[in-house]
Design a protein around this motif. Structure first.
Motif, mmCIF file in Angstrom:
data_model
loop_
_atom_site.group_PDB
_atom_site.id
_atom_site.type_symbol
_atom_site.label_atom_id
_atom_site.label_comp_id
_atom_site.label_asym_id
_atom_site.label_seq_id
_atom_site.Cartn_x
_atom_site.Cartn_y
_atom_site.Cartn_z
ATOM 1 N N ILE A 172 0.035 0.004 9.511
ATOM 2 C CA ILE A 172 1.015 -0.963 9.017
ATOM 3 C C ILE A 172 0.283 -1.982 8.152
ATOM 4 N N ALA A 173 0.779 -2.168 6.936
ATOM 5 C CA ALA A 173 0.197 -3.148 6.011
ATOM 6 C C ALA A 173 1.155 -4.328 5.898
ATOM 7 N N GLU A 174 0.801 -5.423 6.580
ATOM 8 C CA GLU A 174 1.615 -6.632 6.512
ATOM 9 C C GLU A 174 1.231 -7.462 5.295
ATOM 10 N N ASP A 183 -3.898 -7.364 3.027
ATOM 11 C CA ASP A 183 -4.825 -6.461 2.332
ATOM 12 C C ASP A 183 -4.845 -6.799 0.845
ATOM 13 N N ALA A 184 -6.057 -6.820 0.269
ATOM 14 C CA ALA A 184 -6.193 -7.162 -1.144
ATOM 15 C C ALA A 184 -6.617 -5.980 -2.006
ATOM 16 N N THR A 185 -7.199 -4.943 -1.407
ATOM 17 C CA THR A 185 -7.692 -3.806 -2.186
ATOM 18 C C THR A 185 -7.292 -2.497 -1.523
ATOM 19 N N ALA A 186 -7.352 -1.431 -2.309
ATOM 20 C CA ALA A 186 -7.073 -0.102 -1.772
ATOM 21 C C ALA A 186 -8.117 0.290 -0.738
ATOM 22 N N GLN A 187 -9.355 -0.124 -0.928
ATOM 23 C CA GLN A 187 -10.413 0.223 0.016
ATOM 24 C C GLN A 187 -10.185 -0.460 1.364
ATOM 25 N N GLU A 215 -2.218 -3.136 -5.995
ATOM 26 C CA GLU A 215 -3.171 -2.070 -5.668
ATOM 27 C C GLU A 215 -3.115 -1.713 -4.186
ATOM 28 N N ALA A 216 -3.123 -2.728 -3.332
ATOM 29 C CA ALA A 216 -3.114 -2.482 -1.892
ATOM 30 C C ALA A 216 -1.794 -1.875 -1.448
ATOM 31 N N ALA A 217 -0.683 -2.364 -2.006
ATOM 32 C CA ALA A 217 0.629 -1.827 -1.643
ATOM 33 C C ALA A 217 0.773 -0.380 -2.089
ATOM 34 N N TRP A 230 -8.644 0.207 7.137
ATOM 35 C CA TRP A 230 -7.764 -0.036 8.278
ATOM 36 C C TRP A 230 -7.057 1.239 8.718
ATOM 37 N N ARG A 231 -6.642 2.025 7.743
ATOM 38 C CA ARG A 231 -5.971 3.291 8.079
ATOM 39 C C ARG A 231 -6.892 4.186 8.892
#
Length: 383
Positions: free
Chosen positions: A245-247, A229-233, A253-255, A238-239
């Motif tokens: 789960i964010a691999e 993931d590169a962005t919050a959006q 920003e994404a984390a 995905w959520r």
């Protein structure tokens, strides 16, 4: 294979809420016990840690296809994977198999063979092997049959990727290494390029297809995650589909978005060991410092989880208990594995025994059974 009945004594043991402490550790019937069990094994000079739970690793590819067309008995390749996992203290391993337009060892047909092989050796291995499907999202032709195939393959965990070189494709330019990639997949390079352009052209159809697919997988009880993931959006999208789960998020920003929403953040242990991402993404060390990491995974290198945890402790960034939790109890929580991750009574007897001075893996036990043992420690168990 029978689980050992033993009481390990004399070692420093990592126990929940106690940290490293000299304590007896009784095991029987594959479980950590409250009371002494079986014969006593003196492990003075060793550290006993909870077994490593690797929740994303694709380093097994070289075992199942060392050369194109060279591995016909894929089950034998999986058995050799287990040997490497055990030698690195891994007691539960998620084997991340692609279903990708890249073809070859990452193509749809090969994926099915890998999952069949994992299932075929399940009763012959000590390490708990869990299959994961890494699905390339722009393969729209695969969507209709995918839920049924995932059920047939006994895959409990799916992660979504998009590795299409969209920037170049939007300009009509061929991506780097296209010819080699095409030949590896058994395709004519021009046909391969046309396939990439076609998938890119249909990119607007992907979100709706994903919505439908993720709904079906959620109803099947499949755990889902996103990759890079590169962005919050992107993380929010995905959520909303149930992928919590964010691999390997690529940016701070994404984390931060994942953590703020209560999603799990997985980082790559090679990123920790080498001191940064090989692709120039956000540093895992920075994210760990900010508390934005639930678990570390091997990614492409099985020795790295142990090395990363020990490096984090040695650097003083985390104490040993907190650092080791990133490769044991943390991954257990992410995967919903409530029976492992610590050496508390009632938990699975999954452990890695380290030489106290060198921190090399001396032995690995999964479910109370030996999966790896090397050197002088063997005499203590045998003698």
């Amino acid at each position: 294979m029978t689980a050992l009945s033993l009481t390990l004594t004399g070692a420093e043991v990592l126990l929940p809420d106690q940290g490293m402490t000299r304590a007896d550790l009784p095991i029987a019937e594959g479980i950590v016990q409250e009371d002494r069990a079986g014969r006593t094994i003196d492990l003075s000079g060793y550290l006993v840690m909870p077994g490593i739970i690797d929740l994303h690793g694709d380093g097994f590819e070289r075992h199942i296809a060392p050369r194109r067309g060279a591995m016909k008995q894929m089950g034998e390749g999986i058995l050799s994977v287990e040997a490497e996992l055990a030698a690195n203290g891994i007691t539960t391993a998620v084997l991340a198999q692609f279903l990708s337009w890249e073809g070859g060892v990452r193509g749809p047909e090969f994926a099915g063979q890998v999952f069949d092989a994992i299932a075929s050796v399940k009763d012959r291995v000590v390490t708990d092997l869990l299959p994961q499907l890494r699905f390339e999202t722009h393969m729209l032709a695969e969507y209709p049959s995918l839920p049924e195939r995932i059920t047939d393959w006994q895959v409990p965990y799916v992660v979504f990727n998009d590795h299409l070189p969209h920037d170049r494709l939007a300009e009509g330019r061929k991506p780097p290494r296209l010819t080699g990639q095409a030949l590896k997949a058994g395709r004519n390079p021009d046909a391969h390029f046309e396939m990439l352009l076609s998938m890119h052209a249909r990119r607007d159809d992907v979100p709706a297809a994903l919505d439908t697919l993720c709904t079906a997988l959620a109803e099947q009880g499949v755990r889902m995650g996103s990759h890079d993931d590169a962005t919050a959006q992107t993380r929010a999208d995905w959520r909303a589909r149930g992928a919590q789960i964010a691999e390997f998020p690529e940016t701070l920003e994404a984390a931060e978005a994942a953590r703020a929403a209560g999603d799990h953040v997985i980082l790559g242990s090679p990123n920790v060991v080498r001191g940064g991402s090989h692709k120039g993404n956000v540093s895992a060390l920075d994210l760990i410092t900010m508390g934005l990491c639930d678990a570390l995974a091997s990614d492409y290198h099985y020795p790295s989880p142990r090395r990363a945890a020990l490096m984090l402790a040695k650097s003083g960034l985390l104490d040993l208990a907190m650092a080791w939790a990133l490769v044991s109890s943390g991954p257990a929580r992410v995967l919903g594995l409530q029976d492992r991750g610590t050496l508390a009574p009632g938990q699975r007897a999954d452990m890695v025994i380290l030489d106290a001075r060198s921190h090399r893996v001396a032995a690995t036990l999964a479910g109370g059974r030996v999966s790896f043992m090397s050197g002088d420690i063997a005499a203590r168990f045998v003698g």
